[in-house]
Design a protein around this motif. Structure first.
Motif, PDB file in Angstrom:
ATOM      1  N   GLN A  71       0.827  -1.209   0.000  1.00  0.00           N
ATOM      2  CA  GLN A  71       0.000   0.000   0.000  1.00  0.00           C
ATOM      3  C   GLN A  71       0.863   1.261   0.000  1.00  0.00           C
ATOM      4  OE1 GLN A  71      -2.984  -0.592  -0.696  1.00  0.00           O
ATOM      5  NE2 GLN A  71      -2.894  -2.775  -0.192  1.00  0.00           N
ATOM      6  N   LEU A  72       1.973   1.211   0.710  1.00  0.00           N
ATOM      7  CA  LEU A  72       2.911   2.335   0.698  1.00  0.00           C
ATOM      8  C   LEU A  72       3.455   2.554  -0.705  1.00  0.00           C
ATOM      9  CD1 LEU A  72       4.510   4.478   2.287  1.00  0.00           C
ATOM     10  CD2 LEU A  72       6.247   2.730   2.721  1.00  0.00           C
ATOM     11  N   GLY A  73       3.794   1.469  -1.373  1.00  0.00           N
ATOM     12  CA  GLY A  73       4.295   1.572  -2.745  1.00  0.00           C
ATOM     13  C   GLY A  73       3.249   2.122  -3.692  1.00  0.00           C
ATOM     14  N   ARG A  74       1.997   1.682  -3.534  1.00  0.00           N
ATOM     15  CA  ARG A  74       0.916   2.193  -4.375  1.00  0.00           C
ATOM     16  C   ARG A  74       0.757   3.699  -4.184  1.00  0.00           C
ATOM     17  NH1 ARG A  74      -4.056   0.580  -2.741  1.00  0.00           N
ATOM     18  NH2 ARG A  74      -4.996   0.958  -4.785  1.00  0.00           N
ATOM     19  N   GLY A  75       0.777   4.129  -2.928  1.00  0.00           N
ATOM     20  CA  GLY A  75       0.610   5.547  -2.645  1.00  0.00           C
ATOM     21  C   GLY A  75       1.758   6.387  -3.169  1.00  0.00           C
ATOM     22  N   LEU A  76       2.977   5.866  -3.047  1.00  0.00           N
ATOM     23  CA  LEU A  76       4.146   6.597  -3.539  1.00  0.00           C
ATOM     24  C   LEU A  76       4.104   6.723  -5.060  1.00  0.00           C
ATOM     25  CD1 LEU A  76       6.824   7.961  -2.871  1.00  0.00           C
ATOM     26  CD2 LEU A  76       7.936   5.718  -2.997  1.00  0.00           C
ATOM     27  N   CYS A  77       3.722   5.643  -5.735  1.00  0.00           N
ATOM     28  CA  CYS A  77       3.614   5.695  -7.201  1.00  0.00           C
ATOM     29  C   CYS A  77       2.533   6.677  -7.631  1.00  0.00           C
ATOM     30  CB  CYS A  77       3.307   4.301  -7.755  1.00  0.00           C
ATOM     31  SG  CYS A  77       4.708   3.159  -7.715  1.00  0.00           S
ATOM     32  N   LEU A  78       1.401   6.674  -6.920  1.00  0.00           N
ATOM     33  CA  LEU A  78       0.333   7.625  -7.260  1.00  0.00           C
ATOM     34  C   LEU A  78       0.792   9.061  -7.023  1.00  0.00           C
ATOM     35  CD1 LEU A  78      -2.591   8.192  -8.089  1.00  0.00           C
ATOM     36  CD2 LEU A  78      -3.232   8.002  -5.673  1.00  0.00           C
ATOM     37  N   THR A  79       1.562   9.277  -5.956  1.00  0.00           N
ATOM     38  CA  THR A  79       2.083  10.613  -5.672  1.00  0.00           C
ATOM     39  C   THR A  79       2.930  11.133  -6.822  1.00  0.00           C
ATOM     40  OG1 THR A  79       2.119  10.162  -3.285  1.00  0.00           O
ATOM     41  CG2 THR A  79       3.518  11.954  -4.093  1.00  0.00           C
ATOM     42  N   LEU A  80       3.874  10.322  -7.259  1.00  0.00           N
ATOM     43  CA  LEU A  80       4.784  10.741  -8.321  1.00  0.00           C
ATOM     44  C   LEU A  80       4.048  10.870  -9.659  1.00  0.00           C
ATOM     45  CD1 LEU A  80       7.814   8.498  -7.300  1.00  0.00           C
ATOM     46  CD2 LEU A  80       7.612  10.978  -7.023  1.00  0.00           C
ATOM     47  N   ALA A  81       3.142   9.929  -9.930  1.00  0.00           N
ATOM     48  CA  ALA A  81       2.376   9.997 -11.180  1.00  0.00           C
ATOM     49  C   ALA A  81       1.516  11.253 -11.222  1.00  0.00           C
ATOM     50  CB  ALA A  81       1.503   8.749 -11.324  1.00  0.00           C
ATOM     51  N   SER A  82       0.885  11.578 -10.097  1.00  0.00           N
ATOM     52  CA  SER A  82      -0.006  12.739 -10.054  1.00  0.00           C
ATOM     53  C   SER A  82       0.768  14.051 -10.165  1.00  0.00           C
ATOM     54  CB  SER A  82      -0.821  12.730  -8.757  1.00  0.00           C
ATOM     55  OG  SER A  82      -1.624  11.574  -8.680  1.00  0.00           O
ATOM     56  N   LEU A  83       1.887  14.146  -9.461  1.00  0.00           N
ATOM     57  CA  LEU A  83       2.701  15.357  -9.532  1.00  0.00           C
ATOM     58  C   LEU A  83       3.176  15.614 -10.961  1.00  0.00           C
ATOM     59  CD1 LEU A  83       4.952  15.429  -6.330  1.00  0.00           C
ATOM     60  CD2 LEU A  83       3.281  17.151  -7.046  1.00  0.00           C
ATOM     61  N   CYS A  84       3.647  14.565 -11.611  1.00  0.00           N
ATOM     62  CA  CYS A  84       4.132  14.719 -12.987  1.00  0.00           C
ATOM     63  C   CYS A  84       2.987  15.044 -13.935  1.00  0.00           C
ATOM     64  CB  CYS A  84       4.836  13.438 -13.444  1.00  0.00           C
ATOM     65  SG  CYS A  84       6.417  13.127 -12.620  1.00  0.00           S
ATOM     66  N   PHE A  85       1.842  14.392 -13.727  1.00  0.00           N
ATOM     67  CA  PHE A  85       0.708  14.619 -14.619  1.00  0.00           C
ATOM     68  C   PHE A  85       0.138  16.017 -14.440  1.00  0.00           C
ATOM     69  CE2 PHE A  85      -3.869  14.202 -15.694  1.00  0.00           C
ATOM     70  CZ  PHE A  85      -3.716  13.871 -17.028  1.00  0.00           C
ATOM     71  N   MET A 179      -9.154   0.061  -0.948  1.00  0.00           N
ATOM     72  CA  MET A 179      -7.972   0.231  -1.797  1.00  0.00           C
ATOM     73  C   MET A 179      -7.797   1.697  -2.191  1.00  0.00           C
ATOM     74  SD  MET A 179      -6.399  -2.691  -2.136  1.00  0.00           S
ATOM     75  CE  MET A 179      -6.862  -2.966  -0.421  1.00  0.00           C
ATOM     76  N   GLN A 180      -8.912   2.385  -2.457  1.00  0.00           N
ATOM     77  CA  GLN A 180      -8.844   3.820  -2.763  1.00  0.00           C
ATOM     78  C   GLN A 180      -8.381   4.626  -1.547  1.00  0.00           C
ATOM     79  OE1 GLN A 180     -11.767   5.907  -5.285  1.00  0.00           O
ATOM     80  NE2 GLN A 180     -12.917   4.004  -5.364  1.00  0.00           N
ATOM     81  N   VAL A 181      -8.886   4.238  -0.367  1.00  0.00           N
ATOM     82  CA  VAL A 181      -8.509   4.947   0.857  1.00  0.00           C
ATOM     83  C   VAL A 181      -7.025   4.770   1.149  1.00  0.00           C
ATOM     84  CG1 VAL A 181      -8.787   4.984   3.375  1.00  0.00           C
ATOM     85  CG2 VAL A 181     -10.805   4.890   1.895  1.00  0.00           C
ATOM     86  N   PHE A 182      -6.516   3.559   1.006  1.00  0.00           N
ATOM     87  CA  PHE A 182      -5.107   3.305   1.297  1.00  0.00           C
ATOM     88  C   PHE A 182      -4.194   4.134   0.394  1.00  0.00           C
ATOM     89  CE2 PHE A 182      -6.407  -1.190   2.764  1.00  0.00           C
ATOM     90  CZ  PHE A 182      -6.666  -0.708   4.047  1.00  0.00           C
ATOM     91  N   VAL A 183      -4.511   4.169  -0.907  1.00  0.00           N
ATOM     92  CA  VAL A 183      -3.636   4.864  -1.842  1.00  0.00           C
ATOM     93  C   VAL A 183      -3.716   6.375  -1.656  1.00  0.00           C
ATOM     94  CG1 VAL A 183      -5.249   5.064  -3.795  1.00  0.00           C
ATOM     95  CG2 VAL A 183      -2.809   4.796  -4.229  1.00  0.00           C
ATOM     96  N   ALA A 184      -4.925   6.894  -1.401  1.00  0.00           N
ATOM     97  CA  ALA A 184      -5.071   8.330  -1.164  1.00  0.00           C
ATOM     98  C   ALA A 184      -4.503   8.712   0.195  1.00  0.00           C
ATOM     99  CB  ALA A 184      -6.542   8.727  -1.246  1.00  0.00           C
ATOM    100  N   GLY A 185      -4.651   7.809   1.179  1.00  0.00           N
ATOM    101  CA  GLY A 185      -4.146   8.080   2.520  1.00  0.00           C
ATOM    102  C   GLY A 185      -2.637   8.136   2.591  1.00  0.00           C
ATOM    103  N   VAL A 186      -1.969   7.437   1.698  1.00  0.00           N
ATOM    104  CA  VAL A 186      -0.506   7.513   1.628  1.00  0.00           C
ATOM    105  C   VAL A 186      -0.082   8.736   0.823  1.00  0.00           C
ATOM    106  CG1 VAL A 186       1.574   6.396   0.724  1.00  0.00           C
ATOM    107  CG2 VAL A 186      -0.153   5.035   1.914  1.00  0.00           C
ATOM    108  N   ALA A 187      -0.769   8.975  -0.308  1.00  0.00           N
ATOM    109  CA  ALA A 187      -0.380  10.074  -1.197  1.00  0.00           C
ATOM    110  C   ALA A 187      -0.563  11.442  -0.541  1.00  0.00           C
ATOM    111  CB  ALA A 187      -1.193  10.005  -2.493  1.00  0.00           C
TER     112      ALA A 187
END
Length: 299
Positions: A71-85, A179-187
């Motif tokens: 879940q930490l990895g998912r959130g980190l990937c979403l963070t980087l993907a969102s910042l770049c996008f 799953m949405q909460v975990f990824v948003a909660g990390v990001a």
């Protein structure tokens, strides 16, 4: 096509349309508030809202992940993907940014080999070469004008692909809402740290004060539409099946092009259209090949 499949496809199309509308709203904030702060606020609102719904529907136990590191990895990937996008949306036409990010399904198939141990089919290599050719065609004029920041959509697509692969690794370990909460909660907390770190750096364009009410409203709108879009796509998948719904994602390209043209005056040139056609064609080719193999296995 059966009624359930038509309904599912309609749900999915509405979901993908909402995503493009949210992207256009993000673009309207360029110059109003830094991209780092916008991303932080958007995901904070989303994390709080989704967490409240999860608590109401599933209780406190739903907040305990089965695989915290995944879940930490998912959130980190979403963070980087969102910042770049989001950064790409700020500086590039919406249609061109969206077209490049559509290389993500091809990257996911390509990276599933070394990361998940899956066999990379010949069709994946063909689609990868074609999709990257389309990316180069779209990027070429932007690289001349913007320099290396023009590759931000491609970096976003890479991290989004890694998140999809991690999604596979976490499949079945919780509800779609959790799953949405975990990824948003990390990001969200990571993005908050990034936003205040960027503000402390004093770099022009990254410092910020308290946002105006309309910036907050737009961030909240994007948070709601994105969550709604994911829910609609999920419902569409359950009704029609993932294979039938997958091509509907390309409606984002049509909506993004229309919104970019209408609101921002970004008329796609011939190179953009050609590159986007090649990328989408590669994605559809890969989807068709996967459908063919699926039929062969069940036949």
């Amino acid at each position: 096509m059966q009624t359930s499949e038509r309904t599912g496809l309609l749900y999915a199309i509405c979901g993908f349309t909402f995503l493009s509308i949210g992207d256009a709203v993000i673009k309207t904030m360029a110059g109003d508030w830094p991209v780092t702060a916008v991303a932080a606020l958007r995901f904070t609102i989303g994390a709080i809202g989704l967490s409240a719904i999860l608590l109401f529907k599933e209780g406190p136990r739903a907040f305990v992940p089965a695989h915290p590191l995944v879940q930490l990895g998912r959130g980190l990937c979403l963070t980087l993907a969102s910042l770049c996008f989001f950064s790409a949306i700020y500086i590039m036409p919406l249609a061109e940014t969206m077209a490049i990010t559509f290389v993500s399904p091809v990257l996911t198939a390509l990276l599933s080999g070394p990361l998940l141990g899956e066999k990379v089919r010949p069709a994946v290599w063909i689609a990868s070469v074609a999709a990257l050719t389309g990316v180069v065609i779209i990027l070429r004029p932007n690289l001349l004008e913007l320099g290396w920041p023009a590759v931000l959509p491609l970096i976003s697509a890479l991290f989004f692909s890694l998140m999809i692969i991690l999604n596979r690794a976490s499949a079945g370990t919780g509800s779609s809402l959790s799953m949405q909460v975990f990824v948003a909660g990390v990001a969200a907390p990571i993005l908050i740290v990034v936003a205040f770190g960027a503000d402390a750096s004093g770099i022009e364009g990254l410092t910020f004060g308290w946002p105006s009410w309309d910036v907050i409203a737009r961030c909240a709108f994007v948070a709601v539409t994105a969550s709604t879009a994911h829910w609609l796509a999920y419902i569409g998948t359950t009704k029609a099946g993932a294979a039938q719904v997958a091509p509907a994602s390309y409606v984002q390209m049509l909506v993004a092009t229309a919104l970019g043209w209408w609101f921002f005056g970004d008329v796609p040139d011939a190179l953009t259209v050609l590159g986007a056609t090649i990328i989408i064609g590669a994605g559809l080719f890969l989807w068709r090949d996967g459908m063919r193999i699926g039929v062969r296995k069940t036949g």
